[in-house]
Write a protein that holds these residues in place. Structure first.
Motif, PDB file in Angstrom:
ATOM      1  N   GLY A 165       0.801  -1.222   0.000  1.00  0.00           N
ATOM      2  CA  GLY A 165       0.000   0.000   0.000  1.00  0.00           C
ATOM      3  C   GLY A 165       0.831   1.268   0.000  1.00  0.00           C
ATOM      4  N   CYS A 166       2.143   1.114   0.194  1.00  0.00           N
ATOM      5  CA  CYS A 166       3.023   2.279   0.264  1.00  0.00           C
ATOM      6  C   CYS A 166       3.655   2.535  -1.098  1.00  0.00           C
ATOM      7  CB  CYS A 166       4.114   2.038   1.309  1.00  0.00           C
ATOM      8  SG  CYS A 166       5.387   3.328   1.312  1.00  0.00           S
ATOM      9  N   PRO A 167       3.478   3.722  -1.660  1.00  0.00           N
ATOM     10  CA  PRO A 167       4.033   4.004  -2.986  1.00  0.00           C
ATOM     11  C   PRO A 167       5.551   3.896  -3.067  1.00  0.00           C
ATOM     12  CG  PRO A 167       2.367   5.629  -2.434  1.00  0.00           C
ATOM     13  CD  PRO A 167       2.627   4.833  -1.202  1.00  0.00           C
ATOM     14  N   VAL A 168       6.257   3.965  -1.935  1.00  0.00           N
ATOM     15  CA  VAL A 168       7.710   3.784  -2.002  1.00  0.00           C
ATOM     16  C   VAL A 168       8.157   2.507  -1.285  1.00  0.00           C
ATOM     17  CG1 VAL A 168       8.235   6.238  -2.339  1.00  0.00           C
ATOM     18  CG2 VAL A 168       8.136   5.320  -0.020  1.00  0.00           C
ATOM     19  N   SER A 169       7.195   1.651  -0.929  1.00  0.00           N
ATOM     20  CA  SER A 169       7.476   0.315  -0.366  1.00  0.00           C
ATOM     21  C   SER A 169       8.427   0.308   0.826  1.00  0.00           C
ATOM     22  CB  SER A 169       8.049  -0.617  -1.446  1.00  0.00           C
ATOM     23  OG  SER A 169       7.284  -0.546  -2.607  1.00  0.00           O
ATOM     24  N   ILE A 170       8.119   1.116   1.815  1.00  0.00           N
ATOM     25  CA  ILE A 170       8.905   1.099   3.057  1.00  0.00           C
ATOM     26  C   ILE A 170       8.694  -0.251   3.753  1.00  0.00           C
ATOM     27  CG2 ILE A 170       9.089   2.145   5.373  1.00  0.00           C
ATOM     28  CD1 ILE A 170       8.141   4.788   4.090  1.00  0.00           C
ATOM     29  N   ASP A 171       9.743  -0.805   4.364  1.00  0.00           N
ATOM     30  CA  ASP A 171       9.600  -2.037   5.164  1.00  0.00           C
ATOM     31  C   ASP A 171       8.921  -1.653   6.476  1.00  0.00           C
ATOM     32  OD1 ASP A 171       9.784  -4.293   6.694  1.00  0.00           O
ATOM     33  OD2 ASP A 171      11.973  -4.495   6.547  1.00  0.00           O
ATOM     34  N   ILE A 172       7.612  -1.573   6.412  1.00  0.00           N
ATOM     35  CA  ILE A 172       6.840  -1.052   7.554  1.00  0.00           C
ATOM     36  C   ILE A 172       6.927  -1.960   8.792  1.00  0.00           C
ATOM     37  CG2 ILE A 172       4.515  -0.397   8.328  1.00  0.00           C
ATOM     38  CD1 ILE A 172       4.112   0.657   5.376  1.00  0.00           C
ATOM     39  N   PRO A 173       6.655  -3.273   8.644  1.00  0.00           N
ATOM     40  CA  PRO A 173       6.785  -4.113   9.851  1.00  0.00           C
ATOM     41  C   PRO A 173       8.202  -4.067  10.413  1.00  0.00           C
ATOM     42  CG  PRO A 173       5.666  -5.305   8.089  1.00  0.00           C
ATOM     43  CD  PRO A 173       6.198  -4.042   7.473  1.00  0.00           C
ATOM     44  N   GLY A 174       9.173  -3.958   9.533  1.00  0.00           N
ATOM     45  CA  GLY A 174      10.581  -3.909   9.958  1.00  0.00           C
ATOM     46  C   GLY A 174      10.852  -2.719  10.852  1.00  0.00           C
ATOM     47  N   PHE A 175      10.428  -1.525  10.425  1.00  0.00           N
ATOM     48  CA  PHE A 175      10.760  -0.353  11.252  1.00  0.00           C
ATOM     49  C   PHE A 175       9.887  -0.302  12.505  1.00  0.00           C
ATOM     50  CE2 PHE A 175       7.449   2.412   9.199  1.00  0.00           C
ATOM     51  CZ  PHE A 175       7.071   3.207  10.265  1.00  0.00           C
ATOM     52  N   ILE A 176       8.668  -0.835  12.413  1.00  0.00           N
ATOM     53  CA  ILE A 176       7.803  -0.835  13.608  1.00  0.00           C
ATOM     54  C   ILE A 176       8.376  -1.773  14.672  1.00  0.00           C
ATOM     55  CG2 ILE A 176       5.512  -1.465  14.482  1.00  0.00           C
ATOM     56  CD1 ILE A 176       4.306  -0.290  11.971  1.00  0.00           C
ATOM     57  N   LYS A 177       8.913  -2.921  14.224  1.00  0.00           N
ATOM     58  CA  LYS A 177       9.536  -3.875  15.153  1.00  0.00           C
ATOM     59  C   LYS A 177      10.673  -3.169  15.912  1.00  0.00           C
ATOM     60  CE  LYS A 177      10.218  -8.152  16.573  1.00  0.00           C
ATOM     61  NZ  LYS A 177       9.164  -8.555  17.523  1.00  0.00           N
ATOM     62  N   LEU A 178      11.468  -2.395  15.208  1.00  0.00           N
ATOM     63  CA  LEU A 178      12.599  -1.700  15.832  1.00  0.00           C
ATOM     64  C   LEU A 178      12.114  -0.653  16.842  1.00  0.00           C
ATOM     65  CD1 LEU A 178      14.820  -1.478  12.641  1.00  0.00           C
ATOM     66  CD2 LEU A 178      15.457  -2.660  14.768  1.00  0.00           C
ATOM     67  N   ILE A 179      10.988   0.002  16.544  1.00  0.00           N
ATOM     68  CA  ILE A 179      10.434   0.958  17.518  1.00  0.00           C
ATOM     69  C   ILE A 179       9.970   0.212  18.760  1.00  0.00           C
ATOM     70  CG2 ILE A 179       8.537   2.580  17.983  1.00  0.00           C
ATOM     71  CD1 ILE A 179       8.739   3.546  15.118  1.00  0.00           C
ATOM     72  N   GLU A 180       9.331  -0.926  18.529  1.00  0.00           N
ATOM     73  CA  GLU A 180       8.842  -1.739  19.645  1.00  0.00           C
ATOM     74  C   GLU A 180      10.009  -2.128  20.555  1.00  0.00           C
ATOM     75  OE1 GLU A 180       6.695  -5.220  18.382  1.00  0.00           O
ATOM     76  OE2 GLU A 180       6.438  -5.933  20.435  1.00  0.00           O
ATOM     77  N   GLU A 181      11.173  -2.370  19.942  1.00  0.00           N
ATOM     78  CA  GLU A 181      12.356  -2.774  20.707  1.00  0.00           C
ATOM     79  C   GLU A 181      13.130  -1.591  21.264  1.00  0.00           C
ATOM     80  OE1 GLU A 181      14.278  -5.034  17.701  1.00  0.00           O
ATOM     81  OE2 GLU A 181      12.969  -6.790  17.984  1.00  0.00           O
ATOM     82  N   GLY A 182      12.648  -0.392  20.996  1.00  0.00           N
ATOM     83  CA  GLY A 182      13.332   0.806  21.500  1.00  0.00           C
ATOM     84  C   GLY A 182      14.546   1.200  20.672  1.00  0.00           C
ATOM     85  N   GLU A 183      14.703   0.592  19.497  1.00  0.00           N
ATOM     86  CA  GLU A 183      15.849   0.890  18.627  1.00  0.00           C
ATOM     87  C   GLU A 183      15.446   1.982  17.628  1.00  0.00           C
ATOM     88  OE1 GLU A 183      18.783  -0.195  18.935  1.00  0.00           O
ATOM     89  OE2 GLU A 183      18.710  -2.115  19.996  1.00  0.00           O
ATOM     90  N   PHE A 184      15.295   3.212  18.129  1.00  0.00           N
ATOM     91  CA  PHE A 184      14.693   4.262  17.297  1.00  0.00           C
ATOM     92  C   PHE A 184      15.597   4.687  16.134  1.00  0.00           C
ATOM     93  CE2 PHE A 184      12.897   5.237  21.679  1.00  0.00           C
ATOM     94  CZ  PHE A 184      11.844   4.363  21.504  1.00  0.00           C
ATOM     95  N   THR A 185      16.896   4.785  16.394  1.00  0.00           N
ATOM     96  CA  THR A 185      17.814   5.185  15.327  1.00  0.00           C
ATOM     97  C   THR A 185      17.827   4.135  14.217  1.00  0.00           C
ATOM     98  OG1 THR A 185      19.170   6.482  16.796  1.00  0.00           O
ATOM     99  CG2 THR A 185      20.246   5.682  14.811  1.00  0.00           C
ATOM    100  N   LYS A 186      17.834   2.874  14.633  1.00  0.00           N
ATOM    101  CA  LYS A 186      17.793   1.795  13.635  1.00  0.00           C
ATOM    102  C   LYS A 186      16.488   1.834  12.849  1.00  0.00           C
ATOM    103  CE  LYS A 186      20.927  -1.535  15.747  1.00  0.00           C
ATOM    104  NZ  LYS A 186      20.958  -2.707  16.650  1.00  0.00           N
TER     105      LYS A 186
END
Lengths: 277, 470
Positions: B58-79
């Motif tokens: 659904g994203c016109p630039v195909s961001i790895d959405i679950p990937g970055f959300i997982k990192l936020i969940e883990e507190g890895e904001f910079t990653k």
């Protein structure tokens, strides 16, 4: 930054000339085109038609009258200072063609804009008669340059302090009576262009005017500079700045030029207060 | 931190804190305040980490959405930010202005039963965290290829192309006609929706990557397209936007106080007229304002008018609420702030005073008939429904056409019947060798993210060309 390399005060300090280092624009600009200048971070974007360019030296020349806060800030810039931003060349160049006898009419700082156009019309082989005017002798600019750029020059002042007393239209009427004129170019205050166009219409002489509406971007994006030409809306920045003088709705243009008159008066007064407490 | 699988669905969507409507309608500060760290990590837990994530599609630039959300969940904001950067160089912008509800969030599985994961808010959170707390670390860059690329226009599509190609090792210069880079992000979208500071930081990120910016450069006037090739550029991307305001063609349209949305917003945003006289550009501060049109731009204009001191700010739209093209969130924000909506209403004439200033608008009520070419039901005037509305400022926000400045001065560039540049949808290639185009100058007025999507496609194609040939 675009550095000022030469600065002159004309017309008793009310009119300022700036020759500015802008090589890319100087290389490209043709007579009739304009630039937009912005003095500093908080500055307004001000369109000015170029009075001259020197592609070899890489400079452009603008001449403006000090009327409000923005031009007052411009006036304070010395040689060595500069404009933060200059954009151009913008607008369509003057259509240059040998048509025979041409009359160029300039008023006030409009003479500055008329100068390169006059010179170019002469260069392509036209016989050019020039009429320039100002309210009084002190306010007249570029007389020598206009003399050099044309075959004949007539000067008028409203108060008769120099040259012929009266408006440029009176001198123009004589020229139109005595000569077979193929083209008129009129650049100056809107009322002057209006009355010149009215007169040339009577003689059926094609007339080109250069319009100076309020502008923001200068690339056709904002629609602020719209003018009514023969009942159609056109944008002075991309369709102009030159138009058929017989088709322009001058009254509308004059009204639109007044859009910020009150705010600007106040702003200019505040600016002067801060400068001279 | 991560909760067990079974507990995930119990967390409800974390609300975005916002400035109160009665306060924000009079200031230019940003409306949504951003998620707190706790709220962001909690929201991230709501993501199901789908095996086949429809959000990416659904994203016109195909961001790895679950990937970055997982990192936020883990507190890895910079990653998390670095993960987004892989596909999107402007996360702080997209997190704010993308129509997520019709893209990533619109297809989110969690949204089938309840509210979708707040992907946009999380994207914004990661980008803002990086901006405030990050070490300014840059993503890795490929070795220099020696190829030069010119990007014309520094809006969303141009910046995307520049960001992608500089990372692939090409030498990129962006040409901007205005004195500031950012295109519609700086002249069009108001401060309260997208603070300019954020755009400048994103642009600064590009510069740190090595992108050169040339402001005050009008390609088509200062330099022609063909001259760019003569100067040694190997490829050119045109992302100049639509940018020719449409007017209505009705009597009185050139009265003082009638603006195109482009002019009104440029004065207010780019030229900071809302800070006049500290900034020198004036604007007319209407008390009784009418905005014509109901797209996102119209919402921005009507809300700006309130902030500039309007007592009444009305949106006048000739169709009904169902056909409103603006994002639901924008309409909602406008309504909360007190913007009045007049549907099924069309202007016929503007009335001026003796000084040529607008004082009123005449109009007609409308009914909806059969669908027209746009697929929306055509408004039909209701006989005898003439009315008059008082106003001292009118903003026309009915869309834009193709700006001819560049296209008219360029040989061999194929245009469609509306003057937009013809470009292959799958590559962005135009009819002229070495020239690509994308964004509004190809599609007509659209969204930031669609322009970025077009930029991404063109960047891939330009890279292929520079590596393998046309």
């Amino acid at each position: 930054m675009f550095k000022i390399v030469r600065r002159e005060e004309m017309a008793e300090g009310t009119v300022i000339l700036n020759e500015i280092d802008a090589p890319l624009i100087a290389k490209k600009a043709k007579p009739g085109q304009f630039v937009i200048l912005k003095a500093n971070e908080t500055g307004e974007r001000i369109p000015l038609t170029m009075a001259d360019t020197d592609p070899q030296k890489g400079t452009i020349t603008v001449i403006y009258m000090v009327v409000g806060k923005s031009t007052a800030i411009f006036k304070d810039l010395a040689v060595g200072d500069g404009y933060m931003d200059i954009i151009g060349p913008l607008g369509k160049p003057t259509h240059l063609e040998k048509v025979g006898n041409v009359v160029c009419v300039g008023g006030g700082t409009g003479v500055a804009v008329l100068h390169p156009i006059t010179r170019a019309l002469k260069e392509v082989g036209n016989h050019v008669t020039c009429i320039i005017g100002a309210r009084s002798k002190e306010l007249l600019i570029l007389e020598d340059q206009m003399k050099a750029a044309s075959h004949e020059l007539q000067v008028c002042t409203d108060d008769g302090s120099y040259g012929r007393k009266g408006f440029v239209t009176e001198a123009l009427k004589d020229v139109l009576e005595k000569n077979d004129i193929q083209l008129a170019v009129a650049i100056g205050p809107v009322p002057m262009m209006k009355f010149v166009s009215k007169l040339t219409k009577e003689y059926n002489v094609k007339t080109v005017v250069s319009l100076n509406p309020i502008m923001v971007d200068g690339t056709g994006m904002c629609g602020c500079c719209r003018v009514s030409i023969g009942g159609q809306t056109q944008f002075a920045c991309v369709d102009g700045p030159e138009f058929d003088g017989h088709q322009v709705d001058y009254d509308e243009l004059m009204q639109r030029l007044q859009a910020y008159a009150e705010q600007e008066k106040q702003c200019y007064a505040d600016h002067q207060c801060r400068m001279n407490p | 931190m991560a909760q067990q699988e079974g507990k995930k669905e119990k967390i409800s969507r974390q609300p975005m804190p916002e400035q109160a409507p009665e306060v924000r309608r009079r200031n230019f500060d940003e409306v949504p305040l951003g998620l707190s760290t706790e709220a962001a990590m909690k929201e991230a837990q709501r993501c199901l980490q789908c095996k086949k994530p429809s959000c990416i599609e659904g994203c016109p630039v195909s961001i790895d959405i679950p990937g970055f959300i997982k990192l936020i969940e883990e507190g890895e904001f910079t990653k998390a930010t670095r993960k987004i950067w892989e596909r999107n160089a402007l996360p702080a912008v997209c997190g704010r202005v993308c129509p997520q509800e019709s893209q990533c969030e619109g297809v989110c599985i969690v949204g089938k039963k309840g509210e979708p994961v707040a992907i946009g808010n999380l994207e914004r959170f990661a980008a803002d965290y990086e901006r405030k707390h990050g070490k300014g670390e840059l993503p890795p860059k490929a070795k220099p290829t020696g190829k030069k690329v010119a990007v014309v226009g520094s809006g969303p599509s141009g910046l995307t192309v520049a960001g992608d190609l500089v990372l692939k090792g090409h030498d990129v210069t962006v040409f901007e006609a205005f004195h500031r880079p950012g295109g519609v992000l700086v002249y069009g979208i108001p401060e309260f929706r997208l603070p300019k500071e954020i755009v400048f930081q994103e642009v600064n990120f590009m510069e740190r990557l090595g992108v050169r910016l040339e402001c005050n450069a009008v390609v088509g006037r200062t330099v022609s397209l063909d001259e760019l090739f003569e100067e040694g550029y190997d490829a050119v991307f045109l992302g100049v936007g639509a940018g020719l305001p449409r007017f209505l063609g009705i009597p009185g349209e050139n009265l003082i106080g009638i603006f195109s949305a482009n002019e009104y917003l440029t004065r207010s945003n780019l030229m900071k007229a809302y800070r006049y006289p500290e900034y020198d550009t004036p604007i007319i501060k209407g008390k009784n304002v009418i905005t014509l049109g109901a797209g996102n731009v119209a919402m921005d204009a009507a809300r700006t008018a309130l902030r500039l001191g309007a007592d009444v700010s009305r949106i006048v739209y000739r169709r009904s609420r169902q056909e409103v093209p603006a994002r639901a969130a924008e309409v909602h924000h406008a309504e909360e702030e007190g913007v009045e909506f007049h549907f099924l209403t069309a202007p016929t004439k503007f009335i001026g005073d003796e000084k040529g200033r607008v004082v009123g608008m005449e109009g007609l009520k409308m009914d909806l008939g059969e669908p027209d070419a746009s697929g929306r039901r055509r408004p039909v005037p209701v006989e005898g429904s003439e009315f008059e509305l008082e106003c001292d400022l009118v903003i026309i926000a009915v869309g834009a056409g193709a700006n001819p400045l560049l296209t008219q001065s360029t040989e061999g560039l194929q245009l469609n019947k509306w003057g937009y540049i013809t470009a292959e949808p799958e590559t962005g290639k135009t009819s002229k060798k070495g020239v690509w185009a994308g964004g509004d100058i190809v599609t007509g007025s659209a969204t930031v993210i669609l322009a970025m999507g077009a930029g991404r496609i063109a960047a891939d194609s330009i890279h292929t060309y520079l590596t393998w040939g046309w």
